[in-house]
Write an enzyme that holds these catalytic residues in place. Structure first.
Site, PDB file in Angstrom:
ATOM      1  N   SER A 121       0.778  -1.291   0.055  1.00  0.00           N
ATOM      2  CA  SER A 121      -0.009   0.043  -0.011  1.00  0.00           C
ATOM      3  C   SER A 121       1.016   1.090   0.038  1.00  0.00           C
ATOM      4  O   SER A 121       1.507   1.474   0.827  1.00  0.00           O
ATOM      5  CB  SER A 121      -0.984   0.042   1.108  1.00  0.00           C
ATOM      6  OG  SER A 121      -1.391   1.054   1.609  1.00  0.00           O
TER       7      SER A 121
ATOM      8  N   MET B   8      -8.923   7.745  -0.510  1.00  0.00           N
ATOM      9  CA  MET B   8      -9.976   8.162   0.922  1.00  0.00           C
ATOM     10  C   MET B   8     -10.425   9.440   0.723  1.00  0.00           C
ATOM     11  O   MET B   8      -9.681  10.447   0.237  1.00  0.00           O
ATOM     12  CB  MET B   8      -9.257   8.198   1.994  1.00  0.00           C
ATOM     13  CG  MET B   8      -8.514   6.810   2.346  1.00  0.00           C
ATOM     14  SD  MET B   8      -7.490   6.498   3.768  1.00  0.00           S
ATOM     15  CE  MET B   8      -6.967   5.155   3.868  1.00  0.00           C
TER      16      MET B   8
ATOM     17  N   GLY C 166      -1.152   1.575   9.597  1.00  0.00           N
ATOM     18  CA  GLY C 166      -0.317   1.414  10.799  1.00  0.00           C
ATOM     19  C   GLY C 166      -0.913   0.992  11.939  1.00  0.00           C
ATOM     20  O   GLY C 166      -0.676   0.873  13.212  1.00  0.00           O
TER      21      GLY C 166
ATOM     22  N   ASP D 129      -6.377  -6.824   3.894  1.00  0.00           N
ATOM     23  CA  ASP D 129      -5.657  -5.423   4.040  1.00  0.00           C
ATOM     24  C   ASP D 129      -5.881  -4.903   5.390  1.00  0.00           C
ATOM     25  O   ASP D 129      -7.021  -4.846   5.852  1.00  0.00           O
ATOM     26  CB  ASP D 129      -6.477  -4.651   3.244  1.00  0.00           C
ATOM     27  CG  ASP D 129      -6.092  -3.273   2.934  1.00  0.00           C
ATOM     28  OD1 ASP D 129      -5.115  -3.022   3.736  1.00  0.00           O
ATOM     29  OD2 ASP D 129      -6.884  -2.324   2.371  1.00  0.00           O
TER      30      ASP D 129
HETATM   31  C1  DX5 Z   1      -6.541   0.860   5.333  1.00  0.00           C
HETATM   32  C2  DX5 Z   1      -5.992   0.801   4.005  1.00  0.00           C
HETATM   33  C3  DX5 Z   1      -4.737  -0.029   4.123  1.00  0.00           C
HETATM   34  C4  DX5 Z   1      -3.805   0.304   4.864  1.00  0.00           C
HETATM   35  C5  DX5 Z   1      -2.909  -0.771   5.085  1.00  0.00           C
HETATM   36  O1  DX5 Z   1      -7.655   1.885   5.048  1.00  0.00           O
HETATM   37  O2  DX5 Z   1      -6.966   0.326   3.206  1.00  0.00           O
HETATM   38  O3  DX5 Z   1      -4.460  -0.352   2.783  1.00  0.00           O
HETATM   39  O4  DX5 Z   1      -3.059   1.217   4.002  1.00  0.00           O
HETATM   40  O5  DX5 Z   1      -1.873  -0.174   5.885  1.00  0.00           O
HETATM   41  P1  DX5 Z   1      -0.898  -1.304   6.976  1.00  0.00           P
HETATM   42  O6  DX5 Z   1      -0.358  -2.315   6.190  1.00  0.00           O
HETATM   43  O7  DX5 Z   1       0.089  -0.213   7.587  1.00  0.00           O
HETATM   44  O8  DX5 Z   1      -1.971  -1.761   8.005  1.00  0.00           O
HETATM   45 ZN    ZN Z   2      -6.538  -0.550   1.013  1.00  0.00          ZN
END
Ligand code: DX5
Ligand code: ZN
Length: 220
Positions: free
Chosen positions: A9, A38, A146, A176
């Site tokens: 991501s 987003m 995170g 995810d």
């Molecule tokens: C959250 C996103 C994820 C996020 C994952 O809303 O959809 O794709 O960036 O990030 P990590 O791997 O850091 O949890």
């Molecule tokens: Zn995502």
């Protein structure tokens, strides 16, 4: 080499050097480039739009896996398709007619994914499964990188895996949120075949990306 795909991501990358980052993860073995979109309305954070996707598209020949956390969805499908998305994934709560949205994504020439939040009933998925190319299970609440993996999602991944296998269709099961060296093997054991990883891919800077991706994939 395992058949598990890793989708870094870019939310966790250095946005000031986005093109270079996309190139670096491509060279480091990423299978998909996961783009988190987003809108500050469907989720409490704002990231990037189609113009940024278009700008980074020439930096990678990998599949662009665009995760829309926006509402409404349908208005923006063509813009993301034209910008270079290969897969467009959306949340069923984001628009009134998820089946229509799937049709619109396919009409735009992309593969269609449905994303389920940790609290979204699986019943919303079943009537649509036969039309989907990908199911994205959120193992955190969407909006931020995170965060910690929500354990209750493992059982849901298992249930969806079983239904996909029973369908006999080639539907990818992507997970995810909070994926790291501890949670990746557990998500894989539950039936995931694509893992999104932001923090765990980009930690340590560019010289660590290849090692990070290989470790997440496991069996490399
Ligand atoms: C959250 C996103 C994820 C996020 C994952 O809303 O959809 O794709 O960036 O990030 P990590 O791997 O850091 O949890
Ligand atoms: Zn995502």
């Amino acid at each position: 080499m395992s058949g598990i795909k890793i989708a870094p991501s870019i939310l966790a990358s250095d946005f000031a050097r986005l093109g270079e980052e996309v190139r670096a993860i491509t060279e480091a073995g990423a299978d998909y480039i996961h783009v988190d979109v987003m809108d500050g309305h469907f989720v409490p954070n704002i990231t990037i739009g189609p113009d940024v996707v278009k700008a980074i598209r020439p930096h990678s020949d990998k599949v662009f896996d665009v995760h829309l956390m926006i509402s409404p969805v349908d208005l923006y499908i063509d813009a993301f398709a034209k910008a270079g998305a290969d897969i467009i994934t959306f949340h069923p709560e984001a628009g009134p007619h998820p089946h229509r949205t799937i049709q619109a994504i396919k009409a735009a020439g992309c593969k269609a994914g449905l994303s389920l939040n940790p609290g979204t009933p699986l019943e919303l998925l079943w009537p649509l499964l036969g039309d989907l190319d990908l199911v994205l299970v959120m193992s955190v609440n969407p909006g931020f990188g995170g965060q910690s993996f929500i354990e209750s999602q493992l059982a849901r991944i298992e249930i969806i895996r079983k239904r996909i296998d029973e369908s006999g269709r080639a539907v990818e099961l992507e997970v995810d949120g909070g994926i790291n060296l501890d949670t990746a093997p557990r998500a894989i054991a539950a039936g995931a075949d694509v893992l999104v990883a932001g923090t765990a891919t980009f930690k340590g800077g560019p010289s660590a990306y290849a090692k990070n991706i290989a470790a997440l994939r496991g069996g490399a």
